[in-house]
Design a protein around this motif. Structure first.
Motif, PDB file in Angstrom:
ATOM      1  N   ARG A   1       0.793  -1.135  -0.043  1.00  0.00           N
ATOM      2  CA  ARG A   1      -0.031  -0.049   0.124  1.00  0.00           C
ATOM      3  C   ARG A   1       0.822   1.121  -0.024  1.00  0.00           C
ATOM      4  O   ARG A   1       2.100   1.277   0.459  1.00  0.00           O
ATOM      5  CB  ARG A   1      -1.156  -0.020   1.221  1.00  0.00           C
ATOM      6  CG  ARG A   1      -1.836  -1.058   1.203  1.00  0.00           C
ATOM      7  CD  ARG A   1      -2.725  -1.025   2.476  1.00  0.00           C
ATOM      8  NE  ARG A   1      -1.970  -1.049   3.659  1.00  0.00           N
ATOM      9  CZ  ARG A   1      -2.394  -1.086   4.999  1.00  0.00           C
ATOM     10  NH1 ARG A   1      -3.593  -0.977   5.177  1.00  0.00           N
ATOM     11  NH2 ARG A   1      -1.441  -1.236   5.965  1.00  0.00           N
ATOM     12  N   ILE A   2       0.333   2.353  -0.494  1.00  0.00           N
ATOM     13  CA  ILE A   2       1.087   3.630  -0.479  1.00  0.00           C
ATOM     14  C   ILE A   2       0.999   4.022   0.904  1.00  0.00           C
ATOM     15  O   ILE A   2      -0.183   4.111   1.560  1.00  0.00           O
ATOM     16  CB  ILE A   2       0.280   4.453  -1.337  1.00  0.00           C
ATOM     17  CG1 ILE A   2       0.360   4.160  -2.671  1.00  0.00           C
ATOM     18  CG2 ILE A   2       1.217   5.666  -1.106  1.00  0.00           C
ATOM     19  CD1 ILE A   2      -0.288   4.631  -3.819  1.00  0.00           C
ATOM     20  N   ASP A   3       2.060   4.567   1.537  1.00  0.00           N
ATOM     21  CA  ASP A   3       2.015   4.933   2.994  1.00  0.00           C
ATOM     22  C   ASP A   3       1.986   6.309   3.515  1.00  0.00           C
ATOM     23  O   ASP A   3       1.910   6.959   4.306  1.00  0.00           O
ATOM     24  CB  ASP A   3       3.088   4.382   3.827  1.00  0.00           C
ATOM     25  CG  ASP A   3       4.483   4.534   3.314  1.00  0.00           C
ATOM     26  OD1 ASP A   3       4.763   5.539   2.626  1.00  0.00           O
ATOM     27  OD2 ASP A   3       5.534   4.005   3.950  1.00  0.00           O
ATOM     28  N   GLY A   4       2.289   7.278   2.180  1.00  0.00           N
ATOM     29  CA  GLY A   4       2.231   8.614   2.287  1.00  0.00           C
ATOM     30  C   GLY A   4       3.540   9.106   2.801  1.00  0.00           C
ATOM     31  O   GLY A   4       3.463  10.458   3.052  1.00  0.00           O
ATOM     32  N   ALA A   5       4.586   8.439   3.018  1.00  0.00           N
ATOM     33  CA  ALA A   5       5.987   8.845   3.606  1.00  0.00           C
ATOM     34  C   ALA A   5       6.550  10.079   2.744  1.00  0.00           C
ATOM     35  O   ALA A   5       6.807  11.196   3.158  1.00  0.00           O
ATOM     36  CB  ALA A   5       6.866   7.800   3.712  1.00  0.00           C
ATOM     37  N   SER A   6       6.354   9.894   1.270  1.00  0.00           N
ATOM     38  CA  SER A   6       6.827  10.868   0.650  1.00  0.00           C
ATOM     39  C   SER A   6       6.157  12.282   0.486  1.00  0.00           C
ATOM     40  O   SER A   6       6.794  13.375   0.461  1.00  0.00           O
ATOM     41  CB  SER A   6       7.059  10.467  -0.939  1.00  0.00           C
ATOM     42  OG  SER A   6       5.771  10.140  -1.293  1.00  0.00           O
ATOM     43  N   GLU A   7       4.794  11.977   0.793  1.00  0.00           N
ATOM     44  CA  GLU A   7       4.062  13.309   0.805  1.00  0.00           C
ATOM     45  C   GLU A   7       4.327  13.970   1.973  1.00  0.00           C
ATOM     46  O   GLU A   7       4.308  15.137   2.076  1.00  0.00           O
ATOM     47  CB  GLU A   7       2.410  12.965   0.792  1.00  0.00           C
ATOM     48  CG  GLU A   7       1.974  12.389  -0.592  1.00  0.00           C
ATOM     49  CD  GLU A   7       2.472  11.041  -0.897  1.00  0.00           C
ATOM     50  OE1 GLU A   7       2.895  10.121  -0.052  1.00  0.00           O
ATOM     51  OE2 GLU A   7       2.469  10.574  -2.339  1.00  0.00           O
ATOM     52  N   LEU A   8       4.624  13.353   3.132  1.00  0.00           N
ATOM     53  CA  LEU A   8       5.012  13.954   4.480  1.00  0.00           C
ATOM     54  C   LEU A   8       6.197  14.687   4.183  1.00  0.00           C
ATOM     55  O   LEU A   8       6.241  15.906   4.650  1.00  0.00           O
ATOM     56  CB  LEU A   8       4.941  13.027   5.484  1.00  0.00           C
ATOM     57  CG  LEU A   8       3.668  12.391   6.017  1.00  0.00           C
ATOM     58  CD1 LEU A   8       3.623  11.287   7.204  1.00  0.00           C
ATOM     59  CD2 LEU A   8       2.796  13.515   6.258  1.00  0.00           C
ATOM     60  N   GLU A   9       7.079  14.053   3.392  1.00  0.00           N
ATOM     61  CA  GLU A   9       8.591  14.760   3.469  1.00  0.00           C
ATOM     62  C   GLU A   9       8.278  16.089   2.473  1.00  0.00           C
ATOM     63  O   GLU A   9       9.058  17.174   2.476  1.00  0.00           O
ATOM     64  CB  GLU A   9       9.258  13.715   2.574  1.00  0.00           C
ATOM     65  CG  GLU A   9      10.014  12.802   3.654  1.00  0.00           C
ATOM     66  CD  GLU A   9      10.476  13.353   4.882  1.00  0.00           C
ATOM     67  OE1 GLU A   9      11.599  14.377   4.716  1.00  0.00           O
ATOM     68  OE2 GLU A   9      10.527  12.874   5.825  1.00  0.00           O
TER      69      GLU A   9
ATOM     70  N   ARG B   1      -3.960  13.671  -2.935  1.00  0.00           N
ATOM     71  CA  ARG B   1      -5.013  13.379  -3.914  1.00  0.00           C
ATOM     72  C   ARG B   1      -4.909  11.949  -4.487  1.00  0.00           C
ATOM     73  O   ARG B   1      -5.965  11.025  -4.677  1.00  0.00           O
ATOM     74  CB  ARG B   1      -5.033  14.197  -4.960  1.00  0.00           C
ATOM     75  CG  ARG B   1      -5.847  15.522  -4.460  1.00  0.00           C
ATOM     76  CD  ARG B   1      -6.354  16.449  -5.796  1.00  0.00           C
ATOM     77  NE  ARG B   1      -4.938  16.979  -6.187  1.00  0.00           N
ATOM     78  CZ  ARG B   1      -4.374  18.365  -5.972  1.00  0.00           C
ATOM     79  NH1 ARG B   1      -4.932  18.724  -4.829  1.00  0.00           N
ATOM     80  NH2 ARG B   1      -3.491  18.614  -6.418  1.00  0.00           N
ATOM     81  N   LYS B   2      -3.848  11.426  -4.807  1.00  0.00           N
ATOM     82  CA  LYS B   2      -3.423  10.182  -5.266  1.00  0.00           C
ATOM     83  C   LYS B   2      -3.788   9.222  -4.159  1.00  0.00           C
ATOM     84  O   LYS B   2      -4.411   8.016  -4.634  1.00  0.00           O
ATOM     85  CB  LYS B   2      -1.866   9.902  -5.850  1.00  0.00           C
ATOM     86  CG  LYS B   2      -1.739  10.920  -7.191  1.00  0.00           C
ATOM     87  CD  LYS B   2      -0.310  10.642  -7.488  1.00  0.00           C
ATOM     88  CE  LYS B   2      -0.199  11.553  -8.909  1.00  0.00           C
ATOM     89  NZ  LYS B   2       1.481  11.258  -9.226  1.00  0.00           N
ATOM     90  N   LEU B   3      -3.445   9.272  -3.115  1.00  0.00           N
ATOM     91  CA  LEU B   3      -3.557   8.536  -1.946  1.00  0.00           C
ATOM     92  C   LEU B   3      -4.957   8.211  -1.780  1.00  0.00           C
ATOM     93  O   LEU B   3      -5.571   7.287  -1.802  1.00  0.00           O
ATOM     94  CB  LEU B   3      -2.681   8.925  -0.810  1.00  0.00           C
ATOM     95  CG  LEU B   3      -1.402   8.595  -0.634  1.00  0.00           C
ATOM     96  CD1 LEU B   3      -0.917   9.321   0.590  1.00  0.00           C
ATOM     97  CD2 LEU B   3      -0.993   7.402  -0.422  1.00  0.00           C
ATOM     98  N   GLN B   4      -5.843   9.278  -1.899  1.00  0.00           N
ATOM     99  CA  GLN B   4      -7.126   9.286  -1.713  1.00  0.00           C
ATOM    100  C   GLN B   4      -7.926   8.386  -2.749  1.00  0.00           C
ATOM    101  O   GLN B   4      -8.780   7.712  -2.520  1.00  0.00           O
ATOM    102  CB  GLN B   4      -7.914  10.680  -1.596  1.00  0.00           C
ATOM    103  CG  GLN B   4      -7.367  11.218  -0.217  1.00  0.00           C
ATOM    104  CD  GLN B   4      -7.868  12.899  -0.112  1.00  0.00           C
ATOM    105  OE1 GLN B   4      -7.467  13.569  -1.087  1.00  0.00           O
ATOM    106  NE2 GLN B   4      -8.924  12.930   0.735  1.00  0.00           N
TER     107      GLN B   4
END
Length: 131
Positions: free
Chosen positions: A8-16, A31-34
């Motif tokens: 699954r995508i975990d959002g770590a890069s978005e948080l960075e 938006r991609k994660l959602q």
């Protein structure tokens, strides 16, 4: 995009990206994660964080509430929503949310820590220790 060990995508890069101030790119990642994992709260939480960083509290609130709809027991979303409510002078709503949350999740450490931090900041030591 960061992929968690289970694929699954975990959002770590978005948080960075968010930490680095790249709000537009972080918003796109959220938006991609959602869209890819609508059943998870991660994308909505990151979207809320992006809105908060962009000084858009109404949109942040909407995103955190969407996160709680996707995952009703997501402590991160609940704490972030409560924190936002308190910051926007809606402490009574935060108190109601936290009371309901703790009634449903009595052992929830993140919410208890949030409430203890708020009590400490207000100089309410006994209240802080209670949490």
């Amino acid at each position: 995009e960061s992929i968690a060990h289970d694929g699954r995508i975990d959002g770590a890069s978005e948080l960075e990206l968010l930490r680095g101030g790249a709000l537009a790119r972080a918003a796109e990642g959220a938006r991609k994660l959602q869209s890819r994992e609508a059943y998870r709260a991660t994308g909505a939480i990151i979207a809320g964080d992006v809105h908060l960083a962009a000084r858009q509290p109404a949109e942040a609130e909407r995103s955190y509430r969407e996160a709680l709809q996707a995952e009703p027991r997501n402590a991160d979303a609940a704490v972030k929503l409560c924190r936002l409510l308190a910051q926007t002078t809606r402490s009574a709503e935060c108190a109601e949310l936290s009371a309901r949350w703790l009634a449903a999740n009595p052992g929830d450490v993140p919410m208890r820590l949030h409430l203890a931090d708020r009590a400490l900041a207000a100089g309410q030591l006994k209240e802080a220790v209670r949490h």
